[in-house]
Design an enzyme around this catalytic site. Structure first.
Site, PDB file in Angstrom:
ATOM      1  N   ASP A  45      43.991  61.412  46.052  1.00  0.00           N
ATOM      2  CA  ASP A  45      42.379  61.452  44.721  1.00  0.00           C
ATOM      3  C   ASP A  45      41.464  61.655  45.564  1.00  0.00           C
ATOM      4  O   ASP A  45      40.396  62.439  44.568  1.00  0.00           O
ATOM      5  CB  ASP A  45      42.320  59.981  44.586  1.00  0.00           C
ATOM      6  CG  ASP A  45      44.033  59.468  43.696  1.00  0.00           C
ATOM      7  OD1 ASP A  45      44.555  60.991  43.302  1.00  0.00           O
ATOM      8  OD2 ASP A  45      44.137  58.512  43.579  1.00  0.00           O
TER       9      ASP A  45
ATOM     10  N   ASP B  18      48.561  58.299  47.455  1.00  0.00           N
ATOM     11  CA  ASP B  18      47.745  58.604  46.780  1.00  0.00           C
ATOM     12  C   ASP B  18      45.808  58.970  46.627  1.00  0.00           C
ATOM     13  O   ASP B  18      45.910  59.495  46.444  1.00  0.00           O
ATOM     14  CB  ASP B  18      47.717  57.524  45.271  1.00  0.00           C
ATOM     15  CG  ASP B  18      49.739  57.538  45.381  1.00  0.00           C
ATOM     16  OD1 ASP B  18      50.335  58.690  45.269  1.00  0.00           O
ATOM     17  OD2 ASP B  18      50.337  57.558  44.214  1.00  0.00           O
TER      18      ASP B  18
ATOM     19  N   LYS C  94      49.025  50.157  34.433  1.00  0.00           N
ATOM     20  CA  LYS C  94      48.936  51.892  34.698  1.00  0.00           C
ATOM     21  C   LYS C  94      50.404  52.035  35.806  1.00  0.00           C
ATOM     22  O   LYS C  94      50.751  51.493  36.489  1.00  0.00           O
ATOM     23  CB  LYS C  94      48.036  52.538  35.204  1.00  0.00           C
ATOM     24  CG  LYS C  94      49.019  53.782  35.267  1.00  0.00           C
ATOM     25  CD  LYS C  94      47.302  54.773  35.930  1.00  0.00           C
ATOM     26  CE  LYS C  94      47.403  56.163  36.341  1.00  0.00           C
ATOM     27  NZ  LYS C  94      48.712  56.729  37.180  1.00  0.00           N
TER      28      LYS C  94
ATOM     29  N   CYS D 275      50.780  36.801  78.998  1.00  0.00           N
ATOM     30  CA  CYS D 275      50.445  37.155  80.503  1.00  0.00           C
ATOM     31  C   CYS D 275      50.487  35.142  81.097  1.00  0.00           C
ATOM     32  O   CYS D 275      50.209  34.435  80.317  1.00  0.00           O
ATOM     33  CB  CYS D 275      48.824  37.463  80.030  1.00  0.00           C
ATOM     34  SG  CYS D 275      48.183  36.205  81.754  1.00  0.00           S
TER      35      CYS D 275
ATOM     36  N   GLU E 138      46.848  49.296  28.415  1.00  0.00           N
ATOM     37  CA  GLU E 138      48.453  49.167  29.248  1.00  0.00           C
ATOM     38  C   GLU E 138      47.963  49.152  30.957  1.00  0.00           C
ATOM     39  O   GLU E 138      47.524  49.534  31.291  1.00  0.00           O
ATOM     40  CB  GLU E 138      49.206  49.947  28.601  1.00  0.00           C
ATOM     41  CG  GLU E 138      49.485  50.073  27.268  1.00  0.00           C
ATOM     42  CD  GLU E 138      50.267  51.441  26.580  1.00  0.00           C
ATOM     43  OE1 GLU E 138      50.857  53.081  27.494  1.00  0.00           O
ATOM     44  OE2 GLU E 138      50.121  51.605  25.512  1.00  0.00           O
TER      45      GLU E 138
ATOM     46  N   SER F  51      48.626  65.213  31.470  1.00  0.00           N
ATOM     47  CA  SER F  51      47.956  63.212  32.529  1.00  0.00           C
ATOM     48  C   SER F  51      46.975  63.077  31.452  1.00  0.00           C
ATOM     49  O   SER F  51      46.891  62.670  30.574  1.00  0.00           O
ATOM     50  CB  SER F  51      48.062  64.471  33.977  1.00  0.00           C
ATOM     51  OG  SER F  51      47.781  63.314  34.595  1.00  0.00           O
TER      52      SER F  51
ATOM     53  N   LYS G   1      41.665  53.194  37.687  1.00  0.00           N
ATOM     54  CA  LYS G   1      43.097  53.305  38.849  1.00  0.00           C
ATOM     55  C   LYS G   1      41.864  52.381  39.982  1.00  0.00           C
ATOM     56  O   LYS G   1      41.240  52.496  40.028  1.00  0.00           O
ATOM     57  CB  LYS G   1      42.587  55.075  39.654  1.00  0.00           C
ATOM     58  CG  LYS G   1      43.154  56.019  39.050  1.00  0.00           C
ATOM     59  CD  LYS G   1      44.562  56.262  39.538  1.00  0.00           C
ATOM     60  CE  LYS G   1      44.499  56.699  40.329  1.00  0.00           C
ATOM     61  NZ  LYS G   1      45.487  57.627  41.083  1.00  0.00           N
TER      62      LYS G   1
ATOM     63  N   CYS H  78      44.011  33.093  83.655  1.00  0.00           N
ATOM     64  CA  CYS H  78      43.910  34.151  83.333  1.00  0.00           C
ATOM     65  C   CYS H  78      42.791  33.986  82.659  1.00  0.00           C
ATOM     66  O   CYS H  78      42.417  33.129  81.329  1.00  0.00           O
ATOM     67  CB  CYS H  78      45.025  34.625  82.248  1.00  0.00           C
ATOM     68  SG  CYS H  78      44.235  36.098  80.870  1.00  0.00           S
TER      69      CYS H  78
ATOM     70  N   CYS I 233      48.181  43.129  82.870  1.00  0.00           N
ATOM     71  CA  CYS I 233      46.792  43.179  81.871  1.00  0.00           C
ATOM     72  C   CYS I 233      45.821  43.721  82.274  1.00  0.00           C
ATOM     73  O   CYS I 233      45.243  44.368  83.744  1.00  0.00           O
ATOM     74  CB  CYS I 233      46.427  41.246  81.990  1.00  0.00           C
ATOM     75  SG  CYS I 233      44.906  40.621  81.127  1.00  0.00           S
TER      76      CYS I 233
END
Ligand code: IVH
Length: 701
Positions: free
Chosen positions: A35, A31, A113, A432, A111, A80, A319, A437, A413
């Site tokens: 948007d 979304d 969403k 490894c 409220e 909407s 949002k 190392c 590696c």
């Protein structure tokens, strides 16, 4: 590209994604990406009114109803909402409302969403007769049989209070959101993993898919739920209210589910603070929310403001910043940890998601990469929810380049030694196993200096890799002989910063034994067990000399940790390392201090033997560690969470809300600082303890 071309391109893209989302229930992009596209299209259309078109997908509400279900024409359109993507846009909306009301004072109802599927339910004489999706706002789909299976949707409304005293209306159309609780969603995907079925990408998508079932018995198994938040058509015995909060109370009276998290405010900054609160706490709920809807409470004021072609002027959706975005996965690299574990990670084109810019994300191990099948060059969905580390959710298959091949885990590696990477039978990790190392060595030094270990300020990864590359440091003991002259030659250092680092290293030589034990980087040995071992043995050498059975006897040290320590201690190279640390002046604990500590411990009466006391918040005169060791030294336990076995909870300043709530629920006695003092002396609870709290942090707003 000319604005005209860009507008045409964006219209195509938005129309395409509308179809994927609304008609096919198969969104290709999150979304958050959608948007961004719509916002750009709306901006360009506003800047170039000559190019605007009434049928632009930027003006559309949802998508056309699919033909699989019978069409339902909505009596009043299901519109909407306009979005506010940040505080500034919310503020601008508030100003427009004020201007539109000509000086009257608005009250805002906030409220949650709900991130679900908008639904219209029709009741005739109180009986459930129809459910329809929003569709394009004018025509939706008939999903009556499927919605009937949703447990919280009543079959029959019952007038049950002052607002519905006139009885149930002849016709009542209720609008709200069908959603899938997160727990149901997780269970559904877990089941899909078992059967090999395709996973749903998110709860909204899963809810939409469940509503599109031809067989309602399948919908019934999906455990959908519903929140109502608006009234559409009403006739006969219709109530007369003046405000939205009455509408919500009325719906609840009739037996419809209304979300409890509804708050009213007069000041817009309180509205914003409320939005930010939920932005932070969105994952505390068992359903997904993607914002806060702010509505004018006064219905007459709503009339005054009216609608635009697309949405009401009297409401707005604040949002939350998106937690999912797409970006290009440039490559997959493998990092080597201090114990040799090889972890694949995604190198991403930087993307702003979940409140920060992400350019890397772990892919955990070989099986995870295979399961997700992400490949260099893919467009991938990246998710960063709250404090959680960023995650690559999966590839956008529709955008996969041609001829792409699955990624293969490397067999060697990338370090100068090109050492072999091995994956042992039955293990998830590839490792490894080369003791020399250079990558492991770097990680060991970085870990030594890190916050939870020796906490050497100013010694980060960049400095460590320079020090090891110049062979000034081969293991942490070399840090303690570094001079400011040497450090000054490193990139990013001048004389004062070099001196500061040398001083910080010197200071770290005197950290408590527990810190040193942690800093050694022994597999499985973390700070809590190190603390317990330091308290039990006093010196690093005593820990190393102890047989594994003696180590495992310490509370908080299991057989796995004990074995790992013994294995580490048995290696000659590690014994030599400890000798070098001691020679460099790092405090590994002295026999005298250990003996003194043991004597002191023995002198403390064990008044809390077998009792569990949880501390939350800060207590005057104690650090967190001190408060906990005051408990453990008296024979008690002090874990980080409250359970039914907890003897008491000590509540300091700024306590954790979840601990308080839990303690309240379980009726565990709560003590203040004074009560804690008495508890340490006597092991007894004061006569009166509270099992309730008035802290504002526990009351959800
Ligand atoms: S009110 C005319 N309230 O968000 C007002 N919508 O992005 C109609 N939604 O179409 C909507 N929670 O599907 C309203 N508490 C809430 C909501 C809510 C979720 C959805 C609804 C709406 C969409 C707009």
């Amino acid at each position: 590209m000319t604005p005209e071309d860009r507008i045409a391109e964006l219209r195509d893209q938005v129309a395409h994604h509308n179809r994927q989302y609304h008609e096919l229930d198969d969104p290709e992009i999150p979304d958050g990406d959608y948007d961004v596209l719509v916002a750009e299209l709306r901006r360009l259309e506003a800047e170039h009114p000559e190019l605007a078109q009434p049928d632009s997908p930027a003006q559309a509400v949802g998508g056309p109803a699919s033909t699989a279900f019978a069409p339902v024409v909505h009596g009043t359109p299901m519109t909407s909402l306009d979005n506010a993507m940040h505080a500034g846009e919310l503020e601008a909306w508030g100003q427009r409302v004020l201007r539109g009301l000509d000086g009257a004072t608005p009250r805002f109802v906030c409220e949650l969403k709900i991130d679900g599927v908008a639904m219209s339910l029709r009741y005739e004489h109180g009986r459930y007769v129809r459910a329809a999706t929003r569709g394009d706002g004018r025509v939706g789909e008939d999903v009556t049989a499927n919605v009937r299976t949703v447990e919280v949707v009543p079959d029959q409304l019952v007038a049950g209070g002052p607002l519905s005293a006139a009885g149930v209306p002849d016709v009542l159309e209720v609008r709200g959101e069908i959603y899938m609780p997160t727990s149901s969603f997780d269970a559904l995907n877990a089941a899909a993993d078992q059967t090999g079925d395709r996973r749903f990408v998110n709860p909204r998508n899963a809810a939409a898919g469940s509503l599109r079932q031809k067989d309602p018995s399948i919908t019934a198994q999906r455990h959908l739920a519903f929140w109502s938040y608006q009234v559409g058509e009403v006739s006969g015995a219709s109530p007369t209210f003046t405000c939205h909060t009455d509408t919500l109370d009325y719906l609840a009276e009739l037996g419809l589910p209304v979300n409890p998290e509804v708050r009213s405010f007069v000041a817009l900054d309180e509205v914003l603070a409320h939005c930010l609160h939920w932005q932070e706490h969105r994952h505390d709920l068992d359903y997904e929310i993607d914002g806060v809807v702010i509505k004018l409470d006064d219905l007459a004021q709503r009339e005054l403001l009216g609608f635009t072609s697309r949405a009401p002027r009297w409401a707005i959706a604040y949002k939350f910043p998106p937690e999912e975005r797409t970006t290009r996965l440039a490559d997959i690299h493998v990092s080597i940890g201090r114990t040799g574990r090889a972890t694949p990670f995604a190198v991403l084109d930087p993307v702003f998601v979940g409140g920060s810019t992400v350019s890397m994300a772990t892919l955990h191990n070989q099986d995870q990469v295979r399961l997700k099948d992400v490949r260099p060059g893919d467009t991938v969905v990246v998710r960063k929810a709250g404090d959680v580390i960023p995650e690559v959710v999966g590839p956008v298959l529709a955008l996969r380049p041609e001829h792409s091949e699955p990624w293969e885990f490397p067999t060697t590696c990338s370090c100068p030694l090109s050492s072999t990477l091995v994956r042992l039978e039955g293990e998830a990790d590839t490792r490894c196993i080369e003791p020399t190392c250079p990558y492991q060595r770097d990680q060991r030094v970085i870990y030594w200096a890190s916050r939870g270990a020796m906490d050497i300020e100013g010694l980060g990864e960049r400095t460590v890799t320079q020090l090891t590359a110049r062979e000034l440091v081969t293991d942490p003991s070399d840090l303690y002989v570094l001079t400011a002259d040497q450090v000054e030659t490193l990139e990013g250092f001048a004389r004062p910063s070099a001196e500061k680092l040398v001083a910080a290293i010197a200071e770290s030589a005197h950290r408590p034994v527990a810190r040193v034990l942690t800093a050694l980087g022994i597999k499985h040995l973390g700070p809590a067990a190190s603390e317990a071992l330091a308290a039990g043995f006093g010196t690093v050498e005593r820990v190393m000399a102890a047989p594994p059975e003696a180590l495992a006897e310490i509370d908080g040290v299991g057989a796995v940790i004990a074995r790992s320590i013994s294995e580490w201690a048995a290696k000659e190279s590690n014994q030599a390392f400890l000798a070098r640390l001691r020679a460099a002046g790092v405090d590994l604990g002295s026999e005298e201090a250990a003996a003194a500590a043991a004597a002191e411990r023995a002198a403390v009466p064990k008044v809390l033997e077998g009792k569990t006391v949880v501390v939350t918040g800060t207590l005057p005169g104690y650090t967190r560690d001190e408060a906990e060791s005051a408990i453990t030294s008296r024979g008690g336990k002090s874990p980080g969470s409250v359970s039914s076995k907890t003897y008491a909870v000590v509540v300091g300043e700024s306590p954790g809300a979840s601990k308080l709530t839990k303690a309240e629920q379980l009726g565990i006695p709560m003590l203040d600082a004074a009560g804690f003092g008495r508890l340490l002396e006597t092991g007894e609870l004061p006569e009166t303890t509270s099992t309730e709290t008035t802290s504002t942090e526990t009351t959800s707003i």
